[in-house]
Scaffold this motif. Structure first.
Motif, PDB file in Angstrom:
ATOM      1  N   VAL A 125     -49.577  51.673 -36.534  1.00 58.28           N
ATOM      2  CA  VAL A 125     -48.306  51.256 -35.955  1.00 58.28           C
ATOM      3  C   VAL A 125     -47.686  52.460 -35.263  1.00 58.28           C
ATOM      4  CG1 VAL A 125     -45.995  50.371 -36.403  1.00 58.28           C
ATOM      5  CG2 VAL A 125     -47.959  49.446 -37.664  1.00 58.28           C
ATOM      6  N   LEU A 126     -47.331  52.307 -34.008  1.00 52.90           N
ATOM      7  CA  LEU A 126     -46.818  53.422 -33.213  1.00 52.90           C
ATOM      8  C   LEU A 126     -45.305  53.545 -33.255  1.00 52.90           C
ATOM      9  CD1 LEU A 126     -49.034  52.941 -30.016  1.00 52.90           C
ATOM     10  CD2 LEU A 126     -49.299  54.717 -31.750  1.00 52.90           C
ATOM     11  N   TYR A 127     -44.636  52.400 -33.082  1.00 54.22           N
ATOM     12  CA  TYR A 127     -43.193  52.475 -32.889  1.00 54.22           C
ATOM     13  C   TYR A 127     -42.587  51.115 -33.195  1.00 54.22           C
ATOM     14  CZ  TYR A 127     -38.740  53.718 -30.622  1.00 54.22           C
ATOM     15  OH  TYR A 127     -37.413  53.986 -30.352  1.00 54.22           O
ATOM     16  N   TYR A 128     -41.390  51.154 -33.753  1.00 56.13           N
ATOM     17  CA  TYR A 128     -40.652  49.923 -34.029  1.00 56.13           C
ATOM     18  C   TYR A 128     -39.181  50.128 -33.658  1.00 56.13           C
ATOM     19  CZ  TYR A 128     -37.890  46.518 -36.653  1.00 56.13           C
ATOM     20  OH  TYR A 128     -36.966  45.555 -36.996  1.00 56.13           O
ATOM     21  N   ALA A 133     -43.645  49.165 -25.573  1.00 57.47           N
ATOM     22  CA  ALA A 133     -44.928  48.763 -25.000  1.00 57.47           C
ATOM     23  C   ALA A 133     -45.597  49.925 -24.276  1.00 57.47           C
ATOM     24  CB  ALA A 133     -44.721  47.590 -24.040  1.00 57.47           C
ATOM     25  N   ASN A 134     -44.821  50.674 -23.526  1.00 59.34           N
ATOM     26  CA  ASN A 134     -45.375  51.767 -22.712  1.00 59.34           C
ATOM     27  C   ASN A 134     -46.109  52.790 -23.561  1.00 59.34           C
ATOM     28  OD1 ASN A 134     -45.352  53.289 -19.976  1.00 59.34           O
ATOM     29  ND2 ASN A 134     -44.584  54.785 -21.444  1.00 59.34           N
ATOM     30  N   ILE A 167     -54.553  46.911 -28.285  1.00 58.70           N
ATOM     31  CA  ILE A 167     -53.177  47.305 -28.533  1.00 58.70           C
ATOM     32  C   ILE A 167     -52.345  46.051 -28.788  1.00 58.70           C
ATOM     33  CG2 ILE A 167     -53.295  49.447 -27.201  1.00 58.70           C
ATOM     34  CD1 ILE A 167     -51.925  48.066 -24.883  1.00 58.70           C
ATOM     35  N   ILE A 168     -51.328  46.214 -29.619  1.00 57.21           N
ATOM     36  CA  ILE A 168     -50.339  45.166 -29.852  1.00 57.21           C
ATOM     37  C   ILE A 168     -49.042  45.645 -29.226  1.00 57.21           C
ATOM     38  CG2 ILE A 168     -49.066  43.838 -31.581  1.00 57.21           C
ATOM     39  CD1 ILE A 168     -51.446  44.314 -33.491  1.00 57.21           C
ATOM     40  N   TYR A 186     -39.154  44.604 -32.035  1.00 61.04           N
ATOM     41  CA  TYR A 186     -40.280  44.961 -31.157  1.00 61.04           C
ATOM     42  C   TYR A 186     -41.116  46.045 -31.829  1.00 61.04           C
ATOM     43  CZ  TYR A 186     -36.625  43.182 -28.025  1.00 61.04           C
ATOM     44  OH  TYR A 186     -35.613  42.439 -27.474  1.00 61.04           O
ATOM     45  N   ALA A 187     -42.425  45.974 -31.675  1.00 59.61           N
ATOM     46  CA  ALA A 187     -43.308  47.009 -32.221  1.00 59.61           C
ATOM     47  C   ALA A 187     -44.542  47.143 -31.336  1.00 59.61           C
ATOM     48  CB  ALA A 187     -43.732  46.667 -33.645  1.00 59.61           C
ATOM     49  N   SER A 188     -45.154  48.311 -31.400  1.00 58.79           N
ATOM     50  CA  SER A 188     -46.445  48.520 -30.740  1.00 58.79           C
ATOM     51  C   SER A 188     -47.404  49.144 -31.745  1.00 58.79           C
ATOM     52  CB  SER A 188     -46.315  49.401 -29.497  1.00 58.79           C
ATOM     53  OG  SER A 188     -45.736  50.655 -29.805  1.00 58.79           O
ATOM     54  N   ALA A 189     -48.682  48.830 -31.575  1.00 55.66           N
ATOM     55  CA  ALA A 189     -49.690  49.322 -32.506  1.00 55.66           C
ATOM     56  C   ALA A 189     -51.018  49.481 -31.788  1.00 55.66           C
ATOM     57  CB  ALA A 189     -49.842  48.361 -33.688  1.00 55.66           C
TER      58      ALA A 189
END
Length: 591
Positions: free
Chosen positions: A565-568, A386-387, A372-373, A584-587
């Motif tokens: 990519v999940l969320y930005y 992040a969560n 995960i990123i 910020y981003a999560s992937a």
């Protein structure tokens, strides 16, 4: 080590000092090692006949990891023939029950499951199944589990040399000080046992000695004085001597129990000879460990139970005298540096954050997550982002989580891997997988250990998530400075190859642009991740952890993993200030 050698038409077994010369299909004196097809096969390999979890004091070992548990195992067979053997049901048995097989990894997994700090090879003579014990010990070392031999001391010199670095402690039965008694009633020979005791000492294996007092056989004053003199002069005054009480068993049912008077006499003989640690075992008599310098009770015992451990880092708490032995080292802790600033410093507030974050999650489909990123700003800014990645990855149930992030506080060439024992978080400490970390450090020349590098928020902000979502996992922390991303990618390749790992890459995106400009720059990063386009990263992507992200994308390309990519978002979502934001981003990476 090869456990046999050729001698004309025979094979010589190198496990014990009998050095049995075996013709084809012949079995050694132990009953379990056989010449089969030009090699000697240990017939009991993997076939355990006795298995228990014992206090280490029951071996007995009083100066080795006090109050710890030891997974204890034995097989059938023995190279001695003691007429008083308490385990004669397996030691003198020749039939091998092969209905169950326990691989070395199976044994170590049991030790891990029951939180045993050591594995003891005991009950029968372990040198006859040394090939099996050695493989267990090698596997156990990977997890920091120590290995213990409870033995008659008749190993071959080749085996004792091979034990160095593998076997951590031995308790040797010095059964008497009479060559004739060894020859007629026991097996082996006294002189070889004495030489082996010195050999164990020379090889830096912790040694404790046990003598079972058999009335009328080995309990004379003269014989006990010879034993005590040998220990003091040929080993050292700090070698513990355990004096055990005999009870009628096996072929010696006619012999009475050892008297208290005989035990006390042996104790006094040992102390008079100058031995610092003499113990009367398996009775109700006191067997505390006393400081040789001030006589303070540093370890109090009730039979095999430690009821009070006053040792302070292996020393007397009263006079600071070092008590000889092998004791647990004081744990080193990777302390929190950002609790109370980037995230709350108490459990309840952190859990409240997670609860609120999870109310906003809607998940469609499943994902086999390899990595995960995630961002690493304060939880009020990037915690939700992040969560989401951690929540989706939680079903993986990894054995260890490897978190990799950039250093923000100092210049450093290469990367540093944390070599502490535990990682502190407000939710409770996480065990650091030091064996895994050391293996990586030994393999990759760019890895070192620089304590100051680990006062780092990019990795620390991940620790509460890891503790919460992967409570049984250990952690490995890597903080990088200046280095080629291609080198880090090689390490990441290895991490991703292990199904028991979850990889966490920590990064924030652009810093302190307007909302419009940040969206423009961050979209370059997000597209580079989504398209797995390494060249695109260098066309305007700004991220403090870009090196780590490029490294993991390079590995994802190599292994054919997908990215998602999940969320930005930016800090604008929290501050409502569009003039100066952080992205910020999560992937997810996997398939």
């Amino acid at each position: 080590m090869q456990f046999y050698k050729e001698d004309k038409d025979r094979l010589v077994c190198l496990l014990c000092s009998y050095y049995c010369r075996l013709k084809e299909n012949q079995i050694g004196i132990c009953g379990v090692n056989k010449n089969i097809a030009d090699k000697i096969e240990c017939l009991v390999y993997g076939h355990i006949s006795a298995l228990n979890i014992d206090p280490i004091e029951k071996k007995p070992l009083y100066h080795f990891l006090p109050k710890s548990k030891s997974l204890s195992l034995g097989t059938v067979g023995c190279n001695f023939k003691c007429s008083f053997c308490q385990n004669h049901g397996i030691s003198q048995e020749k039939n091998i029950d092969k209905s169950k097989y326990h691989s070395p990894k199976d044994v170590v997994n049991m030790a891990l499951k029951y939180k045993c700090e050591s594995i003891s090879y005991t009950y029968n003579e372990p040198t006859i199944f040394y090939p099996y014990a050695k493989d267990i010990a090698i596997e156990a070392k990977k997890y920091g589990i120590k290995s213990v031999y409870v033995s008659n001391g008749f190993e071959s010199s080749e085996v004792i040399d091979d034990m160095k670095g593998l076997i951590d402690a031995v308790n040797i039965d010095l059964k008497c000080f009479s060559q004739s008694y060894y020859k007629s009633n026991l097996g082996g020979n006294l002189n070889q046992v004495l030489e082996n005791l010195k050999h164990f000492k020379k090889n830096d294996i912790w040694v404790e000695i046990t003598t079972l007092l058999v009335p009328g056989k080995n309990d004379s004053k003269q014989e006990l004085e010879k034993i005590a003199k040998f220990i003091k002069e040929e080993l050292d005054e700090f070698t513990p001597w355990h004096i055990s009480s005999f009870h009628p068993d096996y072929k010696d049912m006619h012999i009475p129990h050892t008297s208290i008077e005989s035990l006390q006499m042996a104790y006094e003989i040992g102390k008079k000879a100058g031995l610092k640690y003499v113990y009367i075992g398996n009775t109700s008599l006191q067997n505390d460990t006393l400081c040789p310098n001030c006589n303070h009770a540093v370890l109090k015992r009730n039979r095999f139970e430690v009821i009070e451990n006053n040792l302070k880092n292996g020393k007397c708490p009263k006079c600071n005298y070092k008590i000889q032995g092998v004791y647990p080292k004081m744990k080193t802790i990777r302390k929190t540096g950002f609790a109370g600033s980037f995230y709350p410093n108490n459990k309840e507030e952190i859990l409240k954050y997670f609860e609120e974050f999870n109310k906003q999650i809607t998940i469609n489909g499943t994902y086999n997550t390899k990595a995960i990123i995630v961002p690493h700003a304060g939880y009020i800014y990037s915690g939700l982002t992040a969560n989401l990645a951690y929540f989706i990855a939680k079903d993986k149930k990894p054995k260890r989580v490897i978190v990799i992030g950039p250093c923000h506080s100092m210049y450093y060439e290469g990367a540093s891997i944390a070599l502490y024992d535990e990682y502190e978080t407000p939710l409770g400490n996480i065990s650091i997988d030091k064996n895994y970390s050391n293996n990586l450090k030994d393999k990759y020349t760019f890895l070192g250990f620089e304590d100051n590098m680990h006062l780092e928020h990019s990795t620390e902000t991940q620790a509460p998530f890891i503790k919460h979502y992967f409570g049984d996992a250990s952690i490995v922390e890597i903080v990088y400075g200046k280095m080629p991303y291609e080198e880090l990618s090689l390490l990441i390749d290895e991490v991703l190859d292990d199904e028991e790992n979850l990889l966490v890459i920590s990064t924030d995106l652009s810093h302190f642009y307007t909302q419009e400009k940040a969206n423009q720059l961050d979209n370059i990063c997000l597209n580079a991740i989504a398209k797995k386009d390494l060249e695109l990263f260098d066309k305007g992507c700004e991220a403090c952890g870009k090196l780590g992200v490029k490294a993991v994308i390079k590995s994802a390309i190599k292994k054919g993993f997908d990215t998602k990519v999940l969320y930005y978002c930016t800090s604008y979502n929290r501050t409502k200030d569009a003039s100066r934001v952080v992205g910020y981003a999560s992937a997810l990476i996997g398939n």
